[in-house]
Design a protein around this motif. Sequence first.
Motif, PDB file in Angstrom:
ATOM      1  N   GLY A 128       0.816  -1.201   0.000  1.00 54.05           N
ATOM      2  CA  GLY A 128       0.000   0.000   0.000  1.00 54.05           C
ATOM      3  C   GLY A 128       0.856   1.260   0.000  1.00 54.05           C
ATOM      4  O   GLY A 128       2.082   1.208  -0.170  1.00 54.05           O
ATOM      5  N   SER A 129       0.217   2.368   0.220  1.00 48.68           N
ATOM      6  CA  SER A 129       0.909   3.655   0.185  1.00 48.68           C
ATOM      7  C   SER A 129       1.576   4.014   1.506  1.00 48.68           C
ATOM      8  O   SER A 129       2.125   5.112   1.640  1.00 48.68           O
ATOM      9  N   GLY A 130       1.536   3.103   2.486  1.00 46.05           N
ATOM     10  CA  GLY A 130       2.213   3.356   3.758  1.00 46.05           C
ATOM     11  C   GLY A 130       1.580   4.506   4.523  1.00 46.05           C
ATOM     12  O   GLY A 130       0.366   4.548   4.728  1.00 46.05           O
ATOM     13  N   HIS A 131       2.408   5.461   4.923  1.00 45.67           N
ATOM     14  CA  HIS A 131       1.916   6.600   5.699  1.00 45.67           C
ATOM     15  C   HIS A 131       1.343   7.706   4.824  1.00 45.67           C
ATOM     16  O   HIS A 131       0.850   8.705   5.352  1.00 45.67           O
ATOM     17  N   THR A 132       1.406   7.548   3.512  1.00 44.59           N
ATOM     18  CA  THR A 132       0.868   8.565   2.603  1.00 44.59           C
ATOM     19  C   THR A 132      -0.652   8.446   2.522  1.00 44.59           C
ATOM     20  O   THR A 132      -1.177   7.391   2.159  1.00 44.59           O
ATOM     21  N   ILE A 133      -1.345   9.513   2.863  1.00 48.63           N
ATOM     22  CA  ILE A 133      -2.808   9.551   2.780  1.00 48.63           C
ATOM     23  C   ILE A 133      -3.175  10.469   1.622  1.00 48.63           C
ATOM     24  O   ILE A 133      -3.070  11.701   1.719  1.00 48.63           O
ATOM     25  N   TYR A 134      -3.578   9.884   0.514  1.00 43.56           N
ATOM     26  CA  TYR A 134      -3.817  10.655  -0.705  1.00 43.56           C
ATOM     27  C   TYR A 134      -4.896  11.721  -0.499  1.00 43.56           C
ATOM     28  O   TYR A 134      -4.806  12.819  -1.050  1.00 43.56           O
ATOM     29  N   SER A 135      -5.916  11.406   0.279  1.00 41.78           N
ATOM     30  CA  SER A 135      -7.023  12.352   0.455  1.00 41.78           C
ATOM     31  C   SER A 135      -6.652  13.565   1.294  1.00 41.78           C
ATOM     32  O   SER A 135      -7.454  14.493   1.417  1.00 41.78           O
ATOM     33  N   SER A 136      -5.456  13.584   1.887  1.00 39.65           N
ATOM     34  CA  SER A 136      -5.039  14.732   2.702  1.00 39.65           C
ATOM     35  C   SER A 136      -4.332  15.795   1.875  1.00 39.65           C
ATOM     36  O   SER A 136      -4.017  16.871   2.398  1.00 39.65           O
ATOM     37  N   PHE A 137      -4.084  15.543   0.598  1.00 34.82           N
ATOM     38  CA  PHE A 137      -3.400  16.493  -0.278  1.00 34.82           C
ATOM     39  C   PHE A 137      -4.413  17.298  -1.082  1.00 34.82           C
ATOM     40  O   PHE A 137      -5.499  16.807  -1.419  1.00 34.82           O
ATOM     41  N   SER A 138      -4.040  18.502  -1.432  1.00 36.30           N
ATOM     42  CA  SER A 138      -4.920  19.350  -2.237  1.00 36.30           C
ATOM     43  C   SER A 138      -4.968  18.905  -3.690  1.00 36.30           C
ATOM     44  O   SER A 138      -5.961  19.137  -4.381  1.00 36.30           O
ATOM     45  N   ALA A 139      -3.895  18.305  -4.172  1.00 30.88           N
ATOM     46  CA  ALA A 139      -3.834  17.847  -5.562  1.00 30.88           C
ATOM     47  C   ALA A 139      -3.267  16.436  -5.601  1.00 30.88           C
ATOM     48  O   ALA A 139      -2.352  16.099  -4.844  1.00 30.88           O
ATOM     49  N   ALA A 140      -3.829  15.621  -6.468  1.00 33.48           N
ATOM     50  CA  ALA A 140      -3.364  14.251  -6.646  1.00 33.48           C
ATOM     51  C   ALA A 140      -3.165  13.988  -8.133  1.00 33.48           C
ATOM     52  O   ALA A 140      -4.078  14.232  -8.935  1.00 33.48           O
ATOM     53  N   VAL A 141      -1.984  13.520  -8.485  1.00 36.73           N
ATOM     54  CA  VAL A 141      -1.659  13.195  -9.872  1.00 36.73           C
ATOM     55  C   VAL A 141      -1.246  11.737  -9.917  1.00 36.73           C
ATOM     56  O   VAL A 141      -0.249  11.338  -9.310  1.00 36.73           O
ATOM     57  N   MET A 142      -2.011  10.912 -10.622  1.00 41.57           N
ATOM     58  CA  MET A 142      -1.707   9.489 -10.760  1.00 41.57           C
ATOM     59  C   MET A 142      -1.235   9.243 -12.181  1.00 41.57           C
ATOM     60  O   MET A 142      -1.941   9.553 -13.148  1.00 41.57           O
ATOM     61  N   ILE A 143      -0.028   8.686 -12.300  1.00 44.22           N
ATOM     62  CA  ILE A 143       0.582   8.421 -13.606  1.00 44.22           C
ATOM     63  C   ILE A 143       0.795   6.922 -13.739  1.00 44.22           C
ATOM     64  O   ILE A 143       1.423   6.302 -12.882  1.00 44.22           O
ATOM     65  N   ALA A 144       0.275   6.341 -14.804  1.00 49.46           N
ATOM     66  CA  ALA A 144       0.346   4.891 -14.995  1.00 49.46           C
ATOM     67  C   ALA A 144       0.846   4.572 -16.391  1.00 49.46           C
ATOM     68  O   ALA A 144       0.545   5.278 -17.355  1.00 49.46           O
ATOM     69  N   GLY A 145       1.602   3.489 -16.481  1.00 47.41           N
ATOM     70  CA  GLY A 145       2.074   3.003 -17.765  1.00 47.41           C
ATOM     71  C   GLY A 145       1.589   1.586 -17.989  1.00 47.41           C
ATOM     72  O   GLY A 145       1.910   0.680 -17.218  1.00 47.41           O
ATOM     73  N   GLY A 146       0.769   1.366 -19.017  1.00 49.57           N
ATOM     74  CA  GLY A 146       0.267   0.030 -19.317  1.00 49.57           C
ATOM     75  C   GLY A 146      -0.569  -0.547 -18.191  1.00 49.57           C
ATOM     76  O   GLY A 146      -1.542   0.055 -17.729  1.00 49.57           O
ATOM     77  N   SER A 147      -0.192  -1.737 -17.722  1.00 50.56           N
ATOM     78  CA  SER A 147      -0.950  -2.400 -16.659  1.00 50.56           C
ATOM     79  C   SER A 147      -0.781  -1.722 -15.312  1.00 50.56           C
ATOM     80  O   SER A 147      -1.409  -2.127 -14.325  1.00 50.56           O
ATOM     81  N   GLY A 148       0.049  -0.680 -15.238  1.00 49.11           N
ATOM     82  CA  GLY A 148       0.165   0.095 -14.009  1.00 49.11           C
ATOM     83  C   GLY A 148      -1.120   0.814 -13.647  1.00 49.11           C
ATOM     84  O   GLY A 148      -1.244   1.347 -12.535  1.00 49.11           O
ATOM     85  N   ILE A 149      -2.110   0.793 -14.541  1.00 54.51           N
ATOM     86  CA  ILE A 149      -3.401   1.396 -14.251  1.00 54.51           C
ATOM     87  C   ILE A 149      -4.079   0.688 -13.088  1.00 54.51           C
ATOM     88  O   ILE A 149      -4.942   1.265 -12.412  1.00 54.51           O
ATOM     89  N   THR A 150      -3.686  -0.557 -12.800  1.00 63.73           N
ATOM     90  CA  THR A 150      -4.273  -1.287 -11.678  1.00 63.73           C
ATOM     91  C   THR A 150      -3.940  -0.637 -10.344  1.00 63.73           C
ATOM     92  O   THR A 150      -4.666  -0.835  -9.365  1.00 63.73           O
TER      93      THR A 150
END
Length: 337
Positions: A128-150
Amino acid sequence: MPYVFACAAIYVFDRLLRLCKTRFTTAFLRPLPELDVTCVEIPTVNAGWRAGQHIRLRVLTLQMGWLAWAEVHPFTIANVSRTPEGLVLLCKRAGDWTRKLNDLATKGSTEDNAANRVRVAVEGPYGGSGHTIYSSFSAAVMIAGGSGITYALPIVQDLIQKDLKGESRTKSIDLIWSVPEPACLTPLLPALSALVQQSIYTPVRISIFYTRPPTGKQHVPNTVIQQVLANMLEGLNGAQTTQLLGMARQPRNTQEPPGITLSTARPNFPKVLDGAIQHAVSMRSGVKDEERITGMVVGVCGPVSMADDVSKAVSAVVPARRDQVGGIEICEEVFGW
């Protein structure tokens, strides 16, 4: 001998702990030839994990070989918990075991027999993302390559769900997906369309780049892009098709609600990051206007070279822009060592 017995005891204890985290159930296999992956759906397991975590899968059948049942492989969970379809995996065909799994799924889908329904052992979840809480940030950028979309898809789904419940600070969500060719989008277009429709308070911007243009050119006219999307959206209902095609027609600098864009070449990561920062700083989203900017998180899942490029782009952000958004944190999940 005492050292041998000690090691054996630790190993047995480890196996027992793993057994406590293992569920034996039935999975349904479905081939997705456009993405060259096998979709594994486990309806009986629909909770107990967080977005970004993975499980270890063991297929308990002799149809993949006499010893295939003894092999265990890790796969990222491709959806959020508590959904009707249960736990979903997208297993990229990258070796002998995954090739046999894909052949088993293809055999079941073509011969209409029980081969696509198998017993599996699901161990986990882990990571998992460990101590990183994505919902606590003002901006979230998800970058995926191929099957990394999972990795990126469930995190975006989780952000949208939390935003609808008022449990998220995120003002800007960007999903960047790089694929070899437009046909790779066909299996996941319904899921991407659902993300756009569900993102009411914090609109999601989905940018899809394909690196092998059919014509071999670096630019494809908007009419061609619309036709590609229209062909791939043939199975969706009329409202969804109209919405997606309308969003694809919008120019890059439009102020209308963001949607899905399809373009050639590789993504320009510095430009993507700068646009996300600008969007987060200027975004107006009701009560979130009163909240201070709490940083931007960048998640990347794909080949090592892509992760390196994203890391360089994050490092290249000038201090003034970094401070403007409240800092940048990066989380990497790469295909390699």
